[in-house]
Each structure stands twice: as structure tokens, then as C-alpha cells.
Design an enzyme around this catalytic site. Structure first.
Site, PDB file in Angstrom:
ATOM      1  N   ASN A 173     -11.070  13.252  11.617  1.00 42.23           N
ATOM      2  CA  ASN A 173     -11.226  12.969  10.445  1.00 42.23           C
ATOM      3  C   ASN A 173     -12.800  13.202   9.689  1.00 42.23           C
ATOM      4  OD1 ASN A 173      -8.670  11.884  10.856  1.00 42.23           O
ATOM      5  ND2 ASN A 173      -8.916  10.136   9.536  1.00 42.23           N
ATOM      6  N   ASN A 190      -4.819   3.278  10.334  1.00 44.26           N
ATOM      7  CA  ASN A 190      -6.104   3.890  11.129  1.00 44.26           C
ATOM      8  C   ASN A 190      -7.256   3.019  11.467  1.00 44.26           C
ATOM      9  OD1 ASN A 190      -4.487   6.206  11.927  1.00 44.26           O
ATOM     10  ND2 ASN A 190      -5.617   7.248  10.140  1.00 44.26           N
ATOM     11  N   ALA A 192       0.911  12.266   5.747  1.00 44.00           N
ATOM     12  CA  ALA A 192       1.150  12.405   4.529  1.00 44.00           C
ATOM     13  C   ALA A 192       0.117  12.662   3.556  1.00 44.00           C
ATOM     14  CB  ALA A 192       2.026  10.958   3.892  1.00 44.00           C
ATOM     15  N   LYS A 219      -5.174   6.917  19.552  1.00 38.65           N
ATOM     16  CA  LYS A 219      -5.099   7.473  18.097  1.00 38.65           C
ATOM     17  C   LYS A 219      -6.435   7.260  17.607  1.00 38.65           C
ATOM     18  CE  LYS A 219      -3.312   8.934  14.225  1.00 38.65           C
ATOM     19  NZ  LYS A 219      -3.072   8.581  13.144  1.00 38.65           N
ATOM     20  N   GLY A 238       0.924  -1.406   0.016  1.00 32.29           N
ATOM     21  CA  GLY A 238      -0.021  -0.074   0.084  1.00 32.29           C
ATOM     22  C   GLY A 238       0.878   1.220  -0.079  1.00 32.29           C
TER      23      GLY A 238
HETATM   24  P1  NAD Z   1      -3.710   6.477   0.549  1.00 30.86           P
HETATM   25  O1  NAD Z   1      -5.218   6.925  -0.048  1.00 30.86           O
HETATM   26  O2  NAD Z   1      -2.821   7.419  -0.042  1.00 30.86           O
HETATM   27  O3  NAD Z   1      -3.216   5.288  -0.174  1.00 30.86           O
HETATM   28  C1  NAD Z   1      -3.834   3.971   0.130  1.00 30.86           C
HETATM   29  C2  NAD Z   1      -4.127   3.186  -1.222  1.00 30.86           C
HETATM   30  O4  NAD Z   1      -4.815   4.165  -2.031  1.00 30.86           O
HETATM   31  C3  NAD Z   1      -2.834   3.063  -2.138  1.00 30.86           C
HETATM   32  O5  NAD Z   1      -2.825   1.838  -2.614  1.00 30.86           O
HETATM   33  C4  NAD Z   1      -2.867   4.194  -3.057  1.00 30.86           C
HETATM   34  O6  NAD Z   1      -2.035   4.097  -4.379  1.00 30.86           O
HETATM   35  C5  NAD Z   1      -4.316   4.198  -3.369  1.00 30.86           C
HETATM   36  N1  NAD Z   1      -4.704   5.383  -3.831  1.00 30.86           N
HETATM   37  C6  NAD Z   1      -4.588   6.772  -3.431  1.00 30.86           C
HETATM   38  N2  NAD Z   1      -5.204   7.707  -4.209  1.00 30.86           N
HETATM   39  C7  NAD Z   1      -5.788   7.135  -5.237  1.00 30.86           C
HETATM   40  C8  NAD Z   1      -6.392   7.787  -6.242  1.00 30.86           C
HETATM   41  N3  NAD Z   1      -6.635   8.475  -6.352  1.00 30.86           N
HETATM   42  N4  NAD Z   1      -6.923   6.586  -7.123  1.00 30.86           N
HETATM   43  C9  NAD Z   1      -6.681   5.320  -6.831  1.00 30.86           C
HETATM   44  N5  NAD Z   1      -5.995   4.694  -5.854  1.00 30.86           N
HETATM   45  C10 NAD Z   1      -5.206   5.819  -4.989  1.00 30.86           C
HETATM   46  O7  NAD Z   1      -3.805   6.326   2.009  1.00 30.86           O
HETATM   47  P2  NAD Z   1      -2.922   7.015   3.147  1.00 30.86           P
HETATM   48  O8  NAD Z   1      -3.127   8.227   3.298  1.00 30.86           O
HETATM   49  O9  NAD Z   1      -1.460   6.822   2.944  1.00 30.86           O
HETATM   50  O10 NAD Z   1      -3.341   6.128   4.494  1.00 30.86           O
HETATM   51  C11 NAD Z   1      -3.064   4.597   4.469  1.00 30.86           C
HETATM   52  C12 NAD Z   1      -3.247   4.330   5.832  1.00 30.86           C
HETATM   53  O11 NAD Z   1      -2.700   5.100   6.948  1.00 30.86           O
HETATM   54  C13 NAD Z   1      -4.887   4.496   6.385  1.00 30.86           C
HETATM   55  O12 NAD Z   1      -5.388   3.553   7.290  1.00 30.86           O
HETATM   56  C14 NAD Z   1      -4.912   5.911   6.902  1.00 30.86           C
HETATM   57  O13 NAD Z   1      -5.837   6.083   7.702  1.00 30.86           O
HETATM   58  C15 NAD Z   1      -3.755   5.919   7.700  1.00 30.86           C
HETATM   59  N6  NAD Z   1      -2.926   7.135   7.988  1.00 30.86           N
HETATM   60  C16 NAD Z   1      -2.986   8.212   7.226  1.00 30.86           C
HETATM   61  C17 NAD Z   1      -2.224   9.375   7.386  1.00 30.86           C
HETATM   62  C18 NAD Z   1      -2.155  10.364   6.518  1.00 30.86           C
HETATM   63  O14 NAD Z   1      -1.928  11.417   6.889  1.00 30.86           O
HETATM   64  N7  NAD Z   1      -2.522  10.233   5.298  1.00 30.86           N
HETATM   65  C19 NAD Z   1      -1.756   9.487   8.853  1.00 30.86           C
HETATM   66  C20 NAD Z   1      -1.765   8.421   9.576  1.00 30.86           C
HETATM   67  C21 NAD Z   1      -2.401   7.140   9.332  1.00 30.86           C
HETATM   68  C1  AOT Z   2      -3.255  12.542  11.924  1.00 31.08           C
HETATM   69  N1  AOT Z   2      -3.859  12.043  10.812  1.00 31.08           N
HETATM   70  O1  AOT Z   2      -4.295  10.169  11.119  1.00 31.08           O
HETATM   71  C2  AOT Z   2      -1.967  11.892  12.232  1.00 31.08           C
HETATM   72  O2  AOT Z   2      -4.757  12.031   8.595  1.00 31.08           O
HETATM   73  O3  AOT Z   2      -5.775  10.036   8.889  1.00 31.08           O
HETATM   74  C3  AOT Z   2      -5.071  10.880   9.112  1.00 31.08           C
HETATM   75  C4  AOT Z   2      -4.504  10.952  10.285  1.00 31.08           C
HETATM   76  C5  AOT Z   2      -1.296  12.404  13.493  1.00 31.08           C
HETATM   77  C6  AOT Z   2      -1.874  13.330  14.188  1.00 31.08           C
HETATM   78  C7  AOT Z   2      -3.133  14.008  13.881  1.00 31.08           C
HETATM   79  C8  AOT Z   2      -3.855  13.657  12.705  1.00 31.08           C
END
Ligand code: NAD
Ligand code: AOT
Length: 312
Positions: free
Chosen positions: A195, A105, A131, A187, A7
Site C-alpha cells: 500500500n 486492513n 475492489a 495480511k 461502510g
Molecule cells: P472506500 O474508501 O471505498 O470506502 C470507505 C468509505 O469511504 C465508504 O463509506 C465510502 O462511501 C467512503 N468513500 C469512498 N470514496 C469516497 C469519496 N470519494 N468521497 C467521500 N467518501 C468516500 O474503502 P474500501 O476500499 O472499501 O476499504 C474498506 C476497508 O477494507 C479498508 O480498511 C481497506 O483497507 C480494506 N480493504 C480494501 C481493499 C480494496 O481492494 N479496496 C481490499 C482489502 C481490504
Molecule cells: C490487496 N489489497 O488489501 C488485497 O488494496 O488495501 C488494499 C488491499 C489482497 C491481496 C493483495 C492486496
């Protein structure tokens, strides 16, 4: 170490870049063909704390994973609804020694992972790194973060500590905990408030914090999470968790972040993880006989917005 990131969206790309910089042999695995093609042809483009960089990093489609690539570590970073399919596609990479770490998450992912991975190999945790995707092959990464993790398998504590050290050696700031379910619920309180609310209100976390009802909404939702967690022997320190959640409003630190759910639904018209966050608390609340009206309502609002935007 041979590390696969299963992923490779926003978070998977961040971890891939940092772990490769730290000297590991990293392989990204993903299901979004345009993204995989872009990284294979032009490299992974990242705005990393304001600096534009291009990183050459191997990536393959999850449908093309084969069994002669055994990994030392696999980090799961799909969205929750993509997890099961990813696990189906990558189980052939898991040897007896492979550590599989889930940092998604939400609550209860171990129930899915256990179907594909022996308990002894499973590590779970959560992360405060953030990110964002800017398009296929392009990510935006800013700020700092941390990771907390623990082994699920009995007697794998040393393995968990070694995994935390491996991640920290690449600047990911990881820590072993002996009560990871507490940390995951803590978290989940951040995601269960920030969110859904930021998505429905179309605002970043700092913007949410500037509204008058924000404090009351946060406190009520955290209390619902805490009541459900009690039934699972996780005793949240409610005041500390509320303070932790409200620290996300700080525009000087993390407040400018749009939660991933906002990125999904509002920016990219993709389905959300609401059923694995507030929706999970609503389901557990029904099971334990606890009322969770704010989680129920927020889950419904997000689903209604998904439908209004025609997202499938
Ligand atoms: P993401 O959506 O960026 O990526 C997840 C998957 O979706 C990947 O395979 C990606 O290639 C695909 N994807 C992304 N955009 C797409 C599009 N436009 N079309 C088709 N496919 C697409 O997910 P993420 O933000 O990296 O999150 C992954 C996990 O981490 C989740 O459980 C999220 O809640 C958690 N998380 C995210 C953040 C954050 O800041 N993004 C922070 C902490 C935890
Ligand atoms: C986040 N954000 O977990 C991370 O975007 O899904 C998300 C996420 C660290 C602290 C606060 C928010």
C-alpha cells in the site's frame, strides 16, 4: 439473514452485492451522501469481472440509522479513521444475537470496536478480495479472494464457523481460523509493503515488483512487522510471509490491482490508513524498544504526500 454492511464503499459494495445475490436481506449503510443518493436513485452500478451490472440494493445514511432495525450480522467496512464514528451511529442495530465482523486492513481495530460492542458479539478477520470505487454509486470488482475470521468472545467458535459458512454460501470463500492474529499480521505485511510503496511510487503491485529495490524493501519491512509481532506472541514464518507478499507482484493474478491507499491518495486525494498499518508498527516498535526505520520512513513519506496534495 439480515446483514448490514457498515461502510459501503468499494469493499462494502462488493460484499453487499455478493451477499444479496446469495439470498440474504442486505442493507448498506454509508456516510457519503452523494453515493447514497446515487444508489437510491439509479441503483449500484458495478463492473463485475468485466460485465456492467446495476444492482438494486437498499442503502441508508449512517446518520439516519434507527433502533427498530436489528441485524443478524453487521460487517464493518469503513476506512480505519471512519470506524469509531460508524460504530457510534449503528450501535442501536446491535442486539444480543448480532454478530459484528470487522474486515478492515490494519492492526488493533478491536480496541475501538470493544468500546461499542460486547466482546461476545465481535468477530475479526481479513480478506484477500479487492475492489475499487469509480465514483459515487459506481464500483469496479475483479478477481477472486478469500476471508479468514475468528471470534473474539470466549466460547463463540461455533458462531464464527457459522459466520464463515454464511459468507461462503454467497461465494465469498471464508474460513474459520483459530489463530486470527497471525493471519491479521500476515495480511498487514501485504498492506505494509504494497500500500505505502505503490502509493509513494504511483504504481500498481506488478509495477512495483518490476523494480530492482522491491525485493529488498519488502523483506526489510516484513522483518520489522515480524519483530513487533513477536512481542505480541505472534510468531510469523518470515520466509513464507515474504513469498506470500511477493506473490502480489504477479500480473496474471492480482498484480494489476492498485492498493486502496493508492486509490485514496493518488486517485481521489483522500487521507490514507498509513497510521493503522506502518504507523501502528512504528508506535508498537517504540513501545517495545524495537527499531522500525522503514515503517517510520514510509509513514512519513505518505504523510508528506498527503500534505503536498493538500489532503485533509
Ligand atoms: P472506500 O474508501 O471505498 O470506502 C470507505 C468509505 O469511504 C465508504 O463509506 C465510502 O462511501 C467512503 N468513500 C469512498 N470514496 C469516497 C469519496 N470519494 N468521497 C467521500 N467518501 C468516500 O474503502 P474500501 O476500499 O472499501 O476499504 C474498506 C476497508 O477494507 C479498508 O480498511 C481497506 O483497507 C480494506 N480493504 C480494501 C481493499 C480494496 O481492494 N479496496 C481490499 C482489502 C481490504
Ligand atoms: C490487496 N489489497 O488489501 C488485497 O488494496 O488495501 C488494499 C488491499 C489482497 C491481496 C493483495 C492486496
Amino acid at each position: 439473514m439480515k446483514i448490514a454492511i457498515a461502510g459501503a464503499g468499494a469493499m462494502g459494495s462488493r460484499f453487499g452485492i455478493m451477499l444479496q445475490k446469495g439470498g440474504n436481506e442486505v442493507l448498506l449503510i454509508d456516510g457519503w451522501k452523494e453515493h447514497v443518493d446515487a444508489i437510491q436513485t439509479k441503483g449500484l452500478q458495478a463492473n463485475f469481472n468485466g460485465e456492467d451490472i446495476t444492482v438494486n440494493i437498499p442503502i441508508m445514511l449512517q446518520s439516519e440509522v434507527h433502533s427498530d432495525e436489528k441485524m443478524d450480522v453487521i460487517i464493518l467496512f469503513t476506512k480505519a479513521m471512519q470506524l469509531e464514528k460508524m460504530l457510534q451511529d449503528i450501535t442501536c442495530m446491535i442486539s444480543k444475537q448480532t454478530k459484528v465482523l470487522c474486515l478492515l486492513n490494519g492492526i488493533g481495530h478491536e480496541d475501538v470496536i470493544e468500546k461499542f460492542v460486547p466482546m461476545q458479539n465481535i468477530y475479526i478477520g481479513n480478506t484477500m478480495w479487492t475492489a475499487g470505487m469509480e465514483g459515487a454509486g459506481k464500483v469496479k470488482l475483479f478477481g477472486n479472494g478469500s476471508i479468514e475470521l475468528q471470534n473474539l468472545g470466549k466460547g463463540q467458535e461455533e458462531g464464527a464457523k457459522a459466520l464463515a459458512e454464511l459468507l461462503s454460501a454467497s461465494g465469498l470463500n471464508a474460513k474459520y481460523l483459530d489463530n486470527i492474529h497471525y493471519s491479521i499480521y500476515r495480511k498487514a505485511c501485504v498492506n505494509g509493503t504494497m500500500n505505502g510503496l505503490c502509493t509513494v511510487l504511483d504504481v500498481n503491485m506488478a509495477g512495483l515488483g518490476l523494480t530492482t529495490p522491491a525485493n529488498d524493501m519488502v523483506e526489510t519491512i516484513v522483518k520489522e512487522f515480524a519483530s513487533v509481532a513477536e512481542k505480541e506472541d505472534v510468531h510469523l514464518d518470515i520466509e513464507e510471509v515474504i513469498t506470500h507478499v511477493k506473490s502480489c507482484f504477479n500480473a496474471e493474478t492480482i498484480g494489476m490491482h492498485y492498493p486502496s491507499m493508492h486509490q485514496d491518495l493518488i486517485k481521489n486525494h483522500r487521507l490514507t490508513e498509513i497510521d493503522y498499518i506502518n504507523g501502528a508498527i512504528s508506535r508498537k516498535g517504540r513501545k517495545y524498544g524495537i527499531a522500525t526505520p522503514y515503517c517510520d520512513f514510509l509513514t512519513q513519506l505518505v504523510h508528506a504526500k498527503e500534505q503536498i496534495l493538500g489532503v485533509k
